[in-house]
Design an enzyme around this catalytic site. Structure first.
Site, short mmCIF file in Angstrom:
data_model
loop_
_atom_site.label_atom_id
_atom_site.label_comp_id
_atom_site.label_asym_id
_atom_site.label_seq_id
_atom_site.Cartn_x
_atom_site.Cartn_y
_atom_site.Cartn_z
N GLU A 1 9.42 -9.76 -1.56
CA GLU A 1 8.49 -10.88 -1.69
C GLU A 1 8.81 -11.55 -3.03
OE1 GLU A 1 4.49 -9.52 -0.86
OE2 GLU A 1 5.04 -9.02 1.20
N THR B 1 0.78 4.73 4.98
CA THR B 1 0.23 3.65 5.80
C THR B 1 1.34 2.70 6.24
OG1 THR B 1 -1.80 3.80 4.51
CG2 THR B 1 -1.54 1.85 5.87
N CYS C 1 1.96 0.46 -9.10
CA CYS C 1 3.11 1.00 -8.36
C CYS C 1 4.35 1.03 -9.24
CB CYS C 1 3.35 0.16 -7.12
SG CYS C 1 3.57 -1.58 -7.50
N GLU D 1 5.59 -3.31 1.06
CA GLU D 1 5.72 -3.00 -0.37
C GLU D 1 4.96 -1.70 -0.59
OE1 GLU D 1 7.44 -4.93 -2.41
OE2 GLU D 1 7.74 -6.67 -1.12
N GLY E 1 0.84 -1.19 0.00
CA GLY E 1 0.00 0.00 0.00
C GLY E 1 0.87 1.24 0.00
N SER E 2 0.32 2.31 0.52
CA SER E 2 1.03 3.58 0.44
C SER E 2 2.16 3.66 1.48
CB SER E 2 0.04 4.73 0.67
OG SER E 2 -0.47 4.64 1.98
N THR E 3 3.10 4.53 1.19
CA THR E 3 4.22 4.74 2.10
C THR E 3 3.72 5.27 3.45
OG1 THR E 3 5.72 5.07 0.26
CG2 THR E 3 6.37 6.06 2.36
P1 NAD Z 1 -3.33 2.41 1.42
O1 NAD Z 1 -2.05 2.46 2.17
O2 NAD Z 1 -4.30 3.51 1.61
O3 NAD Z 1 -4.14 1.08 1.78
C1 NAD Z 1 -3.59 -0.21 1.61
C2 NAD Z 1 -4.27 -1.16 2.56
O4 NAD Z 1 -3.93 -0.80 3.89
C3 NAD Z 1 -5.79 -1.13 2.48
O5 NAD Z 1 -6.29 -2.44 2.66
C4 NAD Z 1 -6.16 -0.25 3.67
O6 NAD Z 1 -7.45 -0.48 4.17
C5 NAD Z 1 -5.10 -0.66 4.67
N1 NAD Z 1 -4.84 0.32 5.74
C6 NAD Z 1 -5.05 1.66 5.71
N2 NAD Z 1 -4.68 2.22 6.89
C7 NAD Z 1 -4.23 1.21 7.67
C8 NAD Z 1 -3.69 1.14 9.00
N3 NAD Z 1 -3.56 2.23 9.76
N4 NAD Z 1 -3.30 -0.06 9.48
C9 NAD Z 1 -3.40 -1.16 8.70
N5 NAD Z 1 -3.91 -1.18 7.46
C10 NAD Z 1 -4.31 0.00 6.93
O7 NAD Z 1 -2.94 2.21 -0.11
P2 NAD Z 1 -3.91 2.20 -1.35
O8 NAD Z 1 -4.34 3.60 -1.60
O9 NAD Z 1 -4.93 1.13 -1.16
O10 NAD Z 1 -2.94 1.70 -2.51
C11 NAD Z 1 -2.19 2.54 -3.30
C12 NAD Z 1 -0.75 2.56 -2.82
O11 NAD Z 1 -0.22 1.24 -2.84
C13 NAD Z 1 0.17 3.37 -3.71
O12 NAD Z 1 1.02 4.13 -2.90
C14 NAD Z 1 0.96 2.32 -4.46
O13 NAD Z 1 2.23 2.72 -4.90
C15 NAD Z 1 1.07 1.25 -3.43
N6 NAD Z 1 1.34 -0.04 -4.06
C16 NAD Z 1 2.59 -0.59 -3.90
C17 NAD Z 1 2.89 -1.79 -4.51
C18 NAD Z 1 4.24 -2.43 -4.35
O14 NAD Z 1 4.35 -3.61 -4.63
N7 NAD Z 1 5.25 -1.73 -3.90
C19 NAD Z 1 1.92 -2.44 -5.28
C20 NAD Z 1 0.67 -1.86 -5.42
C21 NAD Z 1 0.38 -0.66 -4.80
#
Ligand code: NAD
Length: 483
Positions: free
Chosen positions: A464, A232, A285, A250, A228-230
Site C-alpha cells: 500500500e 486473521t 507493527c 498488511e 491486522g494479525s497474520t
Molecule cells: P486482528 O487480526 O485481531 O484484527 C484486525 C481487524 O480484523 C479487526 O478489525 C478485527 O475485528 C478484524 N477481524 C478479526 N477477525 C476477522 C475475520 N475472521 N474476518 C474479517 N475481519 C476480521 O488484529 P489486531 O489484534 O486488531 O491488530 C494487531 C495486529 O495487527 C498485529 O499482528 C500487528 O502486527 C498487525 N498490524 C500490522 C500492520 C502492518 O501494516 N503490517 C499495522 C498495524 C498492525
C-alpha cells in the site's frame, strides 16, 4: 453510565445496529467501560454494501478534483478538531495523548490530504504500436471495496485505507477494530458534514467474525484491504480465495534492529533505538522486538540501553511525562504477560521490567506493563520467533554480518528492519539481503507516503502507499485501437 454510544454510518445516516446489540468499549488506562459500540451483524453489512453499490457508479463518474475536494474538506474538519480526536484516540487505545496528538491524528490528516492530491494527476498510460495501433490502459475503480483495520493505530490506519479507496473512485464499506471504534465513528460523522454523497463511505462497527467475515464473503465487495494479525489475514485469504477477490494483507512482524560495532551510537541514535522497541507500548507493527548487537560492543551497548529503558515512564496516558501508556485490552495484557513468562520459562534472563504495574487511584484497573528487556535466548526460541506486540525487546548478540543476516531473516515474518552502521557499503549490501518490505538505515519510522509499504512472507501480501495503493484500488483495462 457510559457517556458515548457509537453508531454505524450507512447510506449517509448514523444508524443503530439492526439487531440492537452492543459491545462494551473499555478505557485501557482505567479498565472501565466508557462507550458502547454497535455489535453489528451481516444484516448491517448487507445494508451498507447495498448503499455502497448504489452510490458507486455516480462516485466513479465524479471528477477526481471533486473527490479530492471532499477528502480535503474532511481533512480540514479532522484537523480543526485535532485535540478532540487525540483525546478520544488516547482514551480508546491507552496510548499516550502526546503520541496521538503528534503522530496518529496528524498522520490521519496527511493520509486524507496525500491521496486527495495524488488522485488528480493519476492518469492512464498509452503505448503506440508500430503496426498502426495505440493501446491505452484505463485504471477504473473496482466498485465496492472493504477496508478492515486494527486497534493499534486506529484512525491512522483507517484513513490509510479509506483515503486511497475513495480517491480512486470506489464506494467503501469500512470496519474499524471493535476494540478501538471511537475515532472512526467520529470521522464518519464528519464525512456527512464534509458533504460526501450518501453511500460513498459506510462504516459498520462490530466484531471480526461477524462484520469482517460478512464483508469478506460478500459477492459485491470486489477487494479487501486488511491490516491486522497474520492469523486473521490467513482466514481472510482463505475466505476470499474461492471468490477471487483482490486482497491487500498488511500483517504482523518480528522486526530486527541490527546494531553493528561501527554504528554512531550518539545519544539521539540510542534514543531512537529505544523508541523503536517501546513506542506506543511496543504496539506498532514496525517496532523492533529483536535487538541484534555485535558482540564486540555488546556489554557497553547493553549498559547504556538498559539505563535508558529503565528511565522510561509508564503512566497515565494523559500525562505529558508518560512515555508509555496502557496496553489496549485485558486480553492483550494477559497475552503479553504470558509471553514474558514464556521467555523466563525458556531460559531468558529478564534484565529490566518483566512485571505489570499498578497505578494509584482511578487508574488502578488499567493494563500497564513495565518496559521489558530479556537476553540469553537462542534466535530460535519462541520469544524470538513469535510476535508479542508489547513492550518486550529481546537482546541477541552476533559476531559477523552473515550471522546477523541469518538471525534477522530467521523468522517467518518479513515486515521491517532497522540497521545501524557507519559503513555505507555494508548498509547497501545488508539492506539488499534482508528479506523484508521496509529497511531503515540509521533511523526508524521515517515514513514518506509516496513509498511502498508492506511485508514479505507472513507479514503480508501486496503493498500500500503512494501509487501502489491507487493501483490496488483500481482495475487496469487495456484498450487497443487500430488507426
Ligand atoms: P486482528 O487480526 O485481531 O484484527 C484486525 C481487524 O480484523 C479487526 O478489525 C478485527 O475485528 C478484524 N477481524 C478479526 N477477525 C476477522 C475475520 N475472521 N474476518 C474479517 N475481519 C476480521 O488484529 P489486531 O489484534 O486488531 O491488530 C494487531 C495486529 O495487527 C498485529 O499482528 C500487528 O502486527 C498487525 N498490524 C500490522 C500492520 C502492518 O501494516 N503490517 C499495522 C498495524 C498492525
Amino acid at each position: 453510565m457510559p457517556s458515548l454510544r457509537l453508531a454505524n454510518l450507512i447510506d449517509g445516516r448514523l444508524q443503530a445496529p439492526r439487531q440492537d446489540r452492543w459491545l462494551d468499549v473499555f478505557e485501557p488506562a482505567s479498565g472501565e467501560v466508557f462507550a458502547h459500540c454497535p455489535d453489528s451483524s451481516a444484516d448491517d453489512v448487507e445494508a451498507a454494501v447495498a448503499a455502497a453499490h448504489a452510490a458507486a457508479p455516480a462516485w466513479a463518474a465524479t471528477p477526481s478534483e471533486q473527490r479530492a475536494r471532499l477528502l480535503q474538506r474532511l481533512a480540514d474538519l479532522v484537523e480543526a478538531r485535532l485535540d478532540a480526536f487525540a483525546a478520544l484516540e488516547s482514551r480508546d487505545s491507552g496510548k499516550p495523548l502526546s503520541l496521538a496528538r503528534s503522530l496518529d491524528i496528524p498522520r490521519a490528516v496527511s493520509n486524507l490530504r496525500y491521496f486527495a492530491a495524488a488522485i488528480v494527476p493519476w492518469s492512464s498510460e498509452s503505448h503506440a504500436m508500430e503496426l498502426g495501433a495505440i493501446n491505452y490502459t484505463l485504471r477504473q475503480p473496482l466498485g465496492v471495496v472493504g477496508c478492515i483495520s486494527p486497534w493499534n493505530l486506529p484512525l491512522y490506519l483507517f484513513t490509510w485505507k479509506i483515503a486511497p479507496a475513495l480517491a480512486a473512485g470506489n464506494a467503501v464499506v469500512a470496519k474499524p477494530s471493535e476494540i478501538t471504534p471511537c475515532t472512526a465513528a467520529l470521522l464518519g460523522e464528519l464525512s456527512i458534514e464534509a458533504g460526501f454523497p450518501p453511500g460513498v463511505l459506510n462504516i459498520v462497527q462490530g466484531r471480526g467474525p461477524s462484520v469482517g467475515q460478512a464483508l469478506v464473503e460478500h459477492a459485491q465487495v470486489k477487494a479487501i484491504s486488511f491490516t491486522g494479525s497474520t492469523r486473521t489475514g490467513a482466514q481472510i485469504a482463505a475466505a476470499a480465495a474461492p471468490r477471487f477477490k483482490k486482497l491487500s494483507l498488511e500483517l504482523g512482524g518480528k522486526n530486527p534492529a541490527i546494531v553493528f560495532a561501527d554504528a554512531d551510537l550518539s545519544e539521539a541514535n540510542l534514543d531512537t533505538i529505544v523508541r523503536s522497541g517501546f513506542a506506543n507500548q511496543g504496539e506498532i507493527c514496525l517496532c523492533g522486538s529483536r535487538l541484534l548487537v555485535q558482540r564486540s560492543i555488546y556489554d557497553d551497548f547493553r549498559a547504556r540501553y538498559l539505563a535508558r529503558v529503565r528511565a522510561l515512564r509508564v503512566g497515565d496516558p494523559r500525562d505529558a511525562s508518560s512515555d508509555l501508556g496502557a496496553l489496549v485490552s485485558r486480553e492483550h495484557f494477559e497475552k503479553v504477560m504470558g509471553c514474558i513468562e514464556q521467555a523466563r520459562a525458556e531460559g531468558g534472563q529478564v534484565l529490566c521490567g518483566g512485571e505489570s504495574l499498578a497505578l494509584p487511584g482511578p487508574l488502578a484497573g488499567g493494563w500497564y506493563v513495565a518496559p521489558t528487556v530479556v537476553e540469553g535466548l537462542a534466535p530460535e526460541a519462541a520469544t524470538n520467533q513469535h510476535e508479542i506486540f508489547g513492550p518486550v525487546v529481546s537482546l541477541i548478540p552476533f559476531d559477523d554480518e552473515d550471522e546477523a543476516l541469518a538471525i534477522a531473516n530467521g523468522t517467518g515474518y518479513g515486515l521491517a528492519a532497522s540497521l545501524w552502521t557507519a559503513d555505507l557499503s555494508r548498509a547497501h549490501r545488508f539492506g539488499a539481503r534482508l528479506d523484508v518490505g521496509i529497511v531503515w538505515i540509521n533511523c526508524w519510522l521515517l515514513r514518506d507516503l509516496r513509498t511502498p509499504f508492506g511485508g514479505t512472507r507472513q507479514s503480508g501480501v501486496g503493498r500500500e502507499g503512494g501509487v501502489e495503493a491507487l493501483r490496488f484500488f483500481t482495475e487496469p483495462k487495456n484498450i487497443c485501437i487500430r488507426y
